[in-house]
Write a protein that holds these residues in place. Structure first.
Motif, PDB file in Angstrom:
ATOM      1  N   TYR A   2      65.815   0.413  22.901  1.00 46.41           N
ATOM      2  CA  TYR A   2      66.561   0.165  21.666  1.00 46.41           C
ATOM      3  C   TYR A   2      67.185   1.463  21.175  1.00 46.41           C
ATOM      4  O   TYR A   2      66.468   2.430  20.881  1.00 46.41           O
ATOM      5  CB  TYR A   2      65.636  -0.405  20.582  1.00 46.41           C
ATOM      6  CG  TYR A   2      65.309  -1.855  20.831  1.00 46.41           C
ATOM      7  CD1 TYR A   2      64.317  -2.202  21.738  1.00 46.41           C
ATOM      8  CD2 TYR A   2      66.041  -2.871  20.205  1.00 46.41           C
ATOM      9  CE1 TYR A   2      64.036  -3.538  22.012  1.00 46.41           C
ATOM     10  CE2 TYR A   2      65.763  -4.207  20.474  1.00 46.41           C
ATOM     11  CZ  TYR A   2      64.762  -4.533  21.373  1.00 46.41           C
ATOM     12  OH  TYR A   2      64.501  -5.842  21.645  1.00 46.41           O
ATOM     13  N   ALA A   3      68.502   1.510  21.101  1.00 46.58           N
ATOM     14  CA  ALA A   3      69.208   2.671  20.552  1.00 46.58           C
ATOM     15  C   ALA A   3      70.691   2.327  20.471  1.00 46.58           C
ATOM     16  O   ALA A   3      71.206   1.585  21.325  1.00 46.58           O
ATOM     17  CB  ALA A   3      69.024   3.908  21.421  1.00 46.58           C
ATOM     18  N   ARG A   4      71.366   2.881  19.460  1.00 50.18           N
ATOM     19  CA  ARG A   4      72.817   2.716  19.398  1.00 50.18           C
ATOM     20  C   ARG A   4      73.438   3.400  20.615  1.00 50.18           C
ATOM     21  O   ARG A   4      73.071   4.536  20.938  1.00 50.18           O
ATOM     22  CB  ARG A   4      73.358   3.311  18.084  1.00 50.18           C
ATOM     23  CG  ARG A   4      74.852   3.378  18.015  1.00 50.18           C
ATOM     24  CD  ARG A   4      75.519   1.990  18.195  1.00 50.18           C
ATOM     25  NE  ARG A   4      75.661   1.246  16.972  1.00 50.18           N
ATOM     26  CZ  ARG A   4      75.284  -0.032  16.836  1.00 50.18           C
ATOM     27  NH1 ARG A   4      74.720  -0.684  17.830  1.00 50.18           N
ATOM     28  NH2 ARG A   4      75.476  -0.653  15.689  1.00 50.18           N
ATOM     29  N   GLY A   5      74.307   2.689  21.307  1.00 51.27           N
ATOM     30  CA  GLY A   5      74.980   3.248  22.480  1.00 51.27           C
ATOM     31  C   GLY A   5      74.215   3.051  23.774  1.00 51.27           C
ATOM     32  O   GLY A   5      74.678   3.445  24.843  1.00 51.27           O
ATOM     33  N   SER A   6      73.030   2.405  23.715  1.00 46.76           N
ATOM     34  CA  SER A   6      72.226   2.266  24.937  1.00 46.76           C
ATOM     35  C   SER A   6      72.960   1.437  25.977  1.00 46.76           C
ATOM     36  O   SER A   6      73.055   1.819  27.144  1.00 46.76           O
ATOM     37  CB  SER A   6      70.863   1.658  24.609  1.00 46.76           C
ATOM     38  OG  SER A   6      71.016   0.448  23.884  1.00 46.76           O
ATOM     39  N   SER A   7      73.520   0.302  25.527  1.00 51.20           N
ATOM     40  CA  SER A   7      74.258  -0.553  26.453  1.00 51.20           C
ATOM     41  C   SER A   7      75.749  -0.214  26.412  1.00 51.20           C
ATOM     42  O   SER A   7      76.434  -0.236  27.433  1.00 51.20           O
ATOM     43  CB  SER A   7      74.036  -2.024  26.081  1.00 51.20           C
ATOM     44  OG  SER A   7      74.737  -2.871  26.956  1.00 51.20           O
ATOM     45  N   ASP A   8      76.229   0.111  25.223  1.00 52.23           N
ATOM     46  CA  ASP A   8      77.663   0.364  24.974  1.00 52.23           C
ATOM     47  C   ASP A   8      77.845   1.799  24.511  1.00 52.23           C
ATOM     48  O   ASP A   8      77.870   2.061  23.342  1.00 52.23           O
ATOM     49  CB  ASP A   8      78.150  -0.643  23.927  1.00 52.23           C
ATOM     50  CG  ASP A   8      79.642  -0.611  23.697  1.00 52.23           C
ATOM     51  OD1 ASP A   8      80.350   0.068  24.444  1.00 52.23           O
ATOM     52  OD2 ASP A   8      80.106  -1.276  22.741  1.00 52.23           O
ATOM     53  N   ASN A   9      77.987   2.785  25.405  1.00 54.69           N
ATOM     54  CA  ASN A   9      78.159   2.618  26.826  1.00 54.69           C
ATOM     55  C   ASN A   9      77.357   3.675  27.592  1.00 54.69           C
ATOM     56  O   ASN A   9      77.463   3.781  28.802  1.00 54.69           O
ATOM     57  CB  ASN A   9      79.683   2.688  27.103  1.00 54.69           C
ATOM     58  CG  ASN A   9      80.057   2.837  28.530  1.00 54.69           C
ATOM     59  OD1 ASN A   9      80.375   3.952  28.952  1.00 54.69           O
ATOM     60  ND2 ASN A   9      80.002   1.773  29.268  1.00 54.69           N
ATOM     61  N   LYS A  10      76.510   4.446  26.876  1.00 56.08           N
ATOM     62  CA  LYS A  10      75.851   5.583  27.539  1.00 56.08           C
ATOM     63  C   LYS A  10      75.009   5.140  28.731  1.00 56.08           C
ATOM     64  O   LYS A  10      75.049   5.754  29.804  1.00 56.08           O
ATOM     65  CB  LYS A  10      74.990   6.358  26.535  1.00 56.08           C
ATOM     66  CG  LYS A  10      75.825   7.158  25.531  1.00 56.08           C
ATOM     67  CD  LYS A  10      74.971   7.756  24.419  1.00 56.08           C
ATOM     68  CE  LYS A  10      75.795   8.671  23.519  1.00 56.08           C
ATOM     69  NZ  LYS A  10      75.045   9.082  22.314  1.00 56.08           N
ATOM     70  N   GLY A  11      74.230   4.074  28.568  1.00 53.36           N
ATOM     71  CA  GLY A  11      73.350   3.634  29.644  1.00 53.36           C
ATOM     72  C   GLY A  11      74.108   3.143  30.870  1.00 53.36           C
ATOM     73  O   GLY A  11      73.596   3.193  31.986  1.00 53.36           O
TER      74      GLY A  11
END
Ligand code: BES
Ligand code: MN
Length: 459
Positions: free
Chosen positions: A119-128
């Motif tokens: 869970y984190a802002r940007g985890s999926s969109d898009n850093k991860g």
């Protein structure tokens, strides 16, 4: 043939380095690179510097390059042999604002794992998603000392604000970015067993409107009943922009819309998203959309008109007897091929003016440069290489789908670089992009790394 054609050992390396690769992602996610908020400008730059150092540490040449706004990170690794194909990997290191903070179950910039999800802002969109490509390159370099192809990375910091400077950057750096294929993972699979390749994206038109009825706020006892109320006027205008069935009423709005052929409709019909999956993902009790089109068609192949923000008058605690002077709305349209953003803005604003009641003045402001919708040649060999990589990784051949979201730079890549674009998503549909509790499955990250490794090998 050469060791480069055997991704198995490279994938094994990624599996061994699992903990380290996750820690790298957590470190990256802890940087609050919110591009929309000026108070985060230094964090945005920090993310760019962090990323370019990271790329340098794994053996690429990398630099932070200035644009008129937030910088881009550019990196490359050149194959010693001439004539190898070049892949340009695109991603964005900026993230959406995390507000409203109180709806998060853990802090947005303190990555927290619950039930196998980060869970984190940007985890999926898009850093991860783009870090998966970087970890694939790292695994290759650590295992074999080289890469099977040339690789370039272009990771920008303004995607979430519509990429105001990237188009000019791409045009000015045509040689630097020259490639045989652009690889983008900024979308999602359907499930971890069912990959998708996008063959289209929607474009976006975004503007703000202000309705004004008086020079300043008024006492509602003295003037209410004699002067128009902008909140009411704006609400009336907005309410008439769609029928109660969800069809946009603006004359000409659908004129240039790409009409789906029977073959396309049949392909889209394979997308296993339906009323129930949307209800489960969103918590909506009923779906609302254009009659005559099914869920995936409405999501990817039909244009929309939506209010994204609406405010006026007194919204603090208690009562205030006031007639507001102004009311505002943020409005956006998702566009499909072959709608023209300028023409649609003209049509919508002219229609809103026609609907404006007496005593009300509308002022329009564009908030971003409009983007057209995109169609991609899904038969290109580079796209087929991605399809094979996806099949070996996830166990099933990808479904070709149309995405409802937008990635503004894709049109610039098509126009300037003129090469096929692979849109292979590594996230999942329920990742809460742009919303509280954004998350990314650890399994998505690991599978993404594997798919990236296989893609490099397939090329
Ligand atoms: N990753 C998204 C695009 C996307 C969204 C792909 C949903 C697949 C599913 C991207 O970061 C994004 O949010 N784009 C913006 C662009 C806008 C700010 C110009 C969007 O679509 O709202
Ligand atoms: Mn986004």
């Amino acid at each position: 043939m050469s060791q480069f054609n055997m991704p198995t050992q490279v994938i094994a390396h990624a599996e061994r380095e699992r903990e380290q690769f996750l820690n790298d992602l957590y470190e990256y996610l802890a940087i609050p690179s919110v591009s929309a908020q000026p108070e985060h400008a230094r964090d945005v730059r920090h993310a760019a510097v962090w990323l370019s150092e990271h790329l340098r540490n794994i053996g690429l040449t990398a630099s932070v390059m200035e644009t008129g706004g937030h910088p881009v990170v550019y990196a490359e690794w050149k194959h010693p042999e001439a004539g190898k194909p070049t892949v340009l990997v695109y991603g964005h290191y900026d993230v959406q604002p995390a507000e409203p903070f109180e709806l998060w179950h853990s802090e947005p910039f303190k990555p927290t794992v619950r039930d196998g999800d980060i869970y984190a802002r940007g985890s999926s969109d898009n850093k991860g998603q783009h870090l998966a490509h970087i970890k694939a390159v790292e695994s290759y370099l650590k295992t074999t000392g080289g890469l099977p192809v040339n690789v370039k990375f272009l990771i920008e910091g303004e995607e979430e604000i519509g990429g105001p400077n990237l188009g000019a950057f791409v045009a000015a750096n045509k040689e630097l970015l020259a490639c045989d294929v652009v690889m983008i993972s900024d979308s999602h699979l359907l499930t971890l067993d069912q990959p998708t390749l996008l063959y289209g994206l929607r474009g976006l038109l975004y503007f703000e409107v202000e309705a004004r009825c008086s020079a300043h706020d008024l006492h509602s006892g003295t003037y209410g009943g004699n002067v128009q109320n902008p909140a009411m006027a704006l609400a009336q205008i907005l309410a008439q922009l769609k029928t109660d069935q969800g069809v946009v009423t603006v004359p000409g709005f659908y004129d240039d819309v790409h009409v789906l052929g029977p073959e396309e409709r049949a392909e889209i019909a394979r997308i296993p998203q339906n009323e129930d999956t949307i209800k489960a993902e969103t918590g909506a009790s009923e779906l609302f959309g254009e009659p005559g089109f099914n869920v995936p068609e409405r999501m990817g192949a039909r244009p929309t008109l939506e209010v994204n923000g609406l405010w006026s008058g007194y919204t603090g605690p208690g009562a205030k007897t006031v007639l507001p002077a102004i009311a505002n709305a943020k409005i956006s349209c998702r566009l499909v091929p072959y709608q023209d953003p300028a023409k649609i803005f003209e049509a919508v604003s002219a229609h809103m003016r026609r609907l404006t009641p007496p005593g009300t003045t509308l002022t329009f402001t564009m908030l971003q440069e409009g983007t057209r919708g995109t169609l991609i040649d899904r038969h290109a060999p580079q796209v087929q290489a991605a399809a094979r990589a996806a099949q070996s990784t996830y166990g099933n051949p990808p479904i070709f789908t149309l995405e409802g979201g937008s990635i503004p730079v894709v049109n610039d890549f098509q126009d300037v670089l003129g090469k096929p674009i692979v849109l292979l998503g590594y996230g999942l549909p329920g990742d809460n992009l742009h919303a509280p509790d954004e998350h990314y499955a650890i399994a998505c990250y690991e599978k993404g790394i594997e798919a990236s490794i296989r893609f490099l090998a397939e090329l």
